[in-house]
Design a protein around this motif. Structure first.
Motif, PDB file in Angstrom:
ATOM      1  N   VAL A  39      -2.182   1.187  -9.307  1.00 39.90           N
ATOM      2  CA  VAL A  39      -2.995   2.234  -8.708  1.00 39.90           C
ATOM      3  C   VAL A  39      -2.269   3.582  -8.753  1.00 39.90           C
ATOM      4  O   VAL A  39      -1.116   3.690  -8.309  1.00 39.90           O
ATOM      5  CB  VAL A  39      -3.363   1.872  -7.244  1.00 39.90           C
ATOM      6  CG1 VAL A  39      -4.056   3.039  -6.546  1.00 39.90           C
ATOM      7  CG2 VAL A  39      -4.250   0.634  -7.208  1.00 39.90           C
ATOM      8  N   CYS A  40      -2.921   4.569  -9.292  1.00 37.99           N
ATOM      9  CA  CYS A  40      -2.352   5.922  -9.433  1.00 37.99           C
ATOM     10  C   CYS A  40      -1.045   5.920 -10.229  1.00 37.99           C
ATOM     11  O   CYS A  40      -0.182   6.796 -10.038  1.00 37.99           O
ATOM     12  CB  CYS A  40      -2.140   6.593  -8.075  1.00 37.99           C
ATOM     13  SG  CYS A  40      -3.691   7.043  -7.262  1.00 37.99           S
ATOM     14  N   LEU A  43      -7.825   3.196  -0.810  1.00 41.83           N
ATOM     15  CA  LEU A  43      -6.672   2.496  -0.247  1.00 41.83           C
ATOM     16  C   LEU A  43      -6.864   2.259   1.250  1.00 41.83           C
ATOM     17  O   LEU A  43      -6.558   1.179   1.768  1.00 41.83           O
ATOM     18  CB  LEU A  43      -5.394   3.288  -0.488  1.00 41.83           C
ATOM     19  CG  LEU A  43      -4.868   3.366  -1.919  1.00 41.83           C
ATOM     20  CD1 LEU A  43      -3.676   4.314  -1.993  1.00 41.83           C
ATOM     21  CD2 LEU A  43      -4.484   1.991  -2.448  1.00 41.83           C
ATOM     22  N   CYS A  73      -0.619   8.282  -5.236  1.00 47.12           N
ATOM     23  CA  CYS A  73      -1.933   8.934  -5.203  1.00 47.12           C
ATOM     24  C   CYS A  73      -1.853  10.331  -4.594  1.00 47.12           C
ATOM     25  O   CYS A  73      -2.521  11.263  -5.059  1.00 47.12           O
ATOM     26  CB  CYS A  73      -2.937   8.076  -4.446  1.00 47.12           C
ATOM     27  SG  CYS A  73      -3.381   6.542  -5.299  1.00 47.12           S
ATOM     28  N   LEU A  85      -2.293  -3.668  -6.499  1.00 54.99           N
ATOM     29  CA  LEU A  85      -1.997  -2.299  -6.085  1.00 54.99           C
ATOM     30  C   LEU A  85      -0.938  -1.636  -6.963  1.00 54.99           C
ATOM     31  O   LEU A  85      -0.766  -0.417  -6.922  1.00 54.99           O
ATOM     32  CB  LEU A  85      -1.543  -2.281  -4.634  1.00 54.99           C
ATOM     33  CG  LEU A  85      -2.631  -2.619  -3.594  1.00 54.99           C
ATOM     34  CD1 LEU A  85      -2.016  -2.940  -2.254  1.00 54.99           C
ATOM     35  CD2 LEU A  85      -3.624  -1.485  -3.463  1.00 54.99           C
ATOM     36  N   TRP A 142       0.814  -1.211   0.000  1.00 53.57           N
ATOM     37  CA  TRP A 142       0.000   0.000   0.000  1.00 53.57           C
ATOM     38  C   TRP A 142       0.856   1.274   0.000  1.00 53.57           C
ATOM     39  O   TRP A 142       0.391   2.332  -0.409  1.00 53.57           O
ATOM     40  CB  TRP A 142      -0.938   0.008   1.206  1.00 53.57           C
ATOM     41  CG  TRP A 142      -2.264  -0.641   0.960  1.00 53.57           C
ATOM     42  CD1 TRP A 142      -3.430  -0.020   0.587  1.00 53.57           C
ATOM     43  CD2 TRP A 142      -2.582  -2.036   1.079  1.00 53.57           C
ATOM     44  NE1 TRP A 142      -4.441  -0.944   0.469  1.00 53.57           N
ATOM     45  CE2 TRP A 142      -3.955  -2.193   0.768  1.00 53.57           C
ATOM     46  CE3 TRP A 142      -1.847  -3.164   1.420  1.00 53.57           C
ATOM     47  CZ2 TRP A 142      -4.605  -3.416   0.792  1.00 53.57           C
ATOM     48  CZ3 TRP A 142      -2.481  -4.397   1.438  1.00 53.57           C
ATOM     49  CH2 TRP A 142      -3.834  -4.516   1.121  1.00 53.57           C
ATOM     50  N   GLU A 162      -8.969   8.056  -4.362  1.00 47.56           N
ATOM     51  CA  GLU A 162      -8.231   6.792  -4.402  1.00 47.56           C
ATOM     52  C   GLU A 162      -7.554   6.517  -3.072  1.00 47.56           C
ATOM     53  O   GLU A 162      -7.466   5.360  -2.631  1.00 47.56           O
ATOM     54  CB  GLU A 162      -7.200   6.812  -5.524  1.00 47.56           C
ATOM     55  CG  GLU A 162      -6.615   5.447  -5.842  1.00 47.56           C
ATOM     56  CD  GLU A 162      -7.657   4.438  -6.289  1.00 47.56           C
ATOM     57  OE1 GLU A 162      -7.774   3.378  -5.631  1.00 47.56           O
ATOM     58  OE2 GLU A 162      -8.365   4.703  -7.277  1.00 47.56           O
ATOM     59  N   ALA A 166       1.594   2.826  -3.579  1.00 45.32           N
ATOM     60  CA  ALA A 166       0.361   3.348  -4.171  1.00 45.32           C
ATOM     61  C   ALA A 166      -0.062   4.639  -3.485  1.00 45.32           C
ATOM     62  O   ALA A 166      -0.507   5.599  -4.135  1.00 45.32           O
ATOM     63  CB  ALA A 166      -0.748   2.298  -4.075  1.00 45.32           C
TER      64      ALA A 166
END
Length: 293
Positions: free
Chosen positions: A291-292, A183, A171, A288, A164, A179, A167
């Motif tokens: 993501v972003c 998360l 973000c 993940l 995480w 987002e 990501a």
């Protein structure tokens, strides 16, 4: 699969008994990219504060001494120790175990930093949780650790918290607050599911819930989420204990001696030893990655 579903349902329907969990943190003082405005010292200070607010016992932080060179790294380690949290060996530079001589050099090089920080530091955690690709390499590494007086810190509870952090940094850089909220929800859901899964696996294997050792990391998102994670655990009947207390359970007896066992002390390996397939996870670190991005 039907038996597993039935077991999990029965566990969820049973009044929650206290579940012992030891918190441990890897990659001190440096883990993952930091969002703009964050510092290594600030991340460690917030984690230390969350542990204090939750009344957590001393929690082991496994360090890579080479990370002190980063700005604020050495000071972050001092803050960790000043708060009463012990440190253990995670090798000097977080190298994967590929051959015995290099592994021993990494372990030994890290010891000067550990000695300077003080406390009971003869606990070891493998980088990447990789104990070697062959039985011979695993045995050689275990012999090195045993000769130097180490106990191996197991991991029996994880939800890939490390995934995480990257990501989250991406973000924030994009200003994508929606987002970030997703998360946050996903992090807590994964933590909750991983606890339920580990308890059910333990009960299926042993008819009881063994003390669990949770792996976390010192990332910026971990620091952001730790107060909420510990509140969730309180709601689930978790009792926070120290690493030595959790690993006093017979399940971990070979790890305490760094014994040359054929497999790590994990619930997944215990399932495999009985010819059982471990239940699937509900979270995915790979999911993940984009993501972003």
């Amino acid at each position: 699969m039907k038996a597993w579903i039935a077991l999990t349902a029965a566990l969820l329907a049973t009044p929650a008994a206290a579940q012992d969990v030891a918190l441990t943190f890897d990659d001190l003082p440096v883990h993952a990219d930091l969002p703009a405005g964050e510092t290594r010292l600030g991340v460690l200070a917030r984690i230390v504060g969350a542990l204090a607010d939750a009344g957590a016992p001393p929690s082991y932080g496994f360090i890579n001494g080479g990370g002190q060179a980063e700005r604020g790294g050495a000071e972050a380690l001092r803050v960790w120790r000043a708060a009463g949290h012990p440190v253990g060996n995670h090798t000097w530079s977080h190298q994967r175990l590929t051959e015995a001589a290099g592994f021993e050099a990494e372990v030994v090089r890290n010891e000067a930093t550990l000695k300077a920080l003080g406390g009971d530091w003869r606990w070891f955690r493998y980088p990447f949780l990789d104990e070697g690709a062959t039985p011979q390499l695993r045995t050689a590494a275990r012999r090195i650790l045993a000769a130097r007086g180490y106990r191996v810190a197991s991991v029996t509870l994880t939800f890939d918290d490390w995934a995480w952090n990257g990501a989250y940094a991406r973000c924030l850089a994009k200003g994508d607050t929606a987002e970030v909220a997703r998360l946050e929800a996903g992090f807590l859901a994964a933590a909750d599911d991983s606890l339920t899964r580990a308890k059910a696996m333990s009960r299926q294997l042993y008819g009881r819930e063994i003390p669990l050792v949770l792996l976390m990391h010192v990332g910026a998102f971990d620091a952001r989420m730790l107060p909420r994670l510990l509140a969730l655990y309180r709601e689930r009947g978790v009792r926070l204990v120290s690493l030595p207390e959790a690993m006093a359970d017979p399940f971990y007896k070979d790890e305490l001696k760094a014994a040359g066992t054929p497999a790590p002390a994990t619930l997944e390996d215990a399932f495999a030893a009985r010819g059982l397939a471990a239940p699937p996870t509900t979270w995915s670190a790979a999911a993940l990655e984009p993501v972003c991005g």
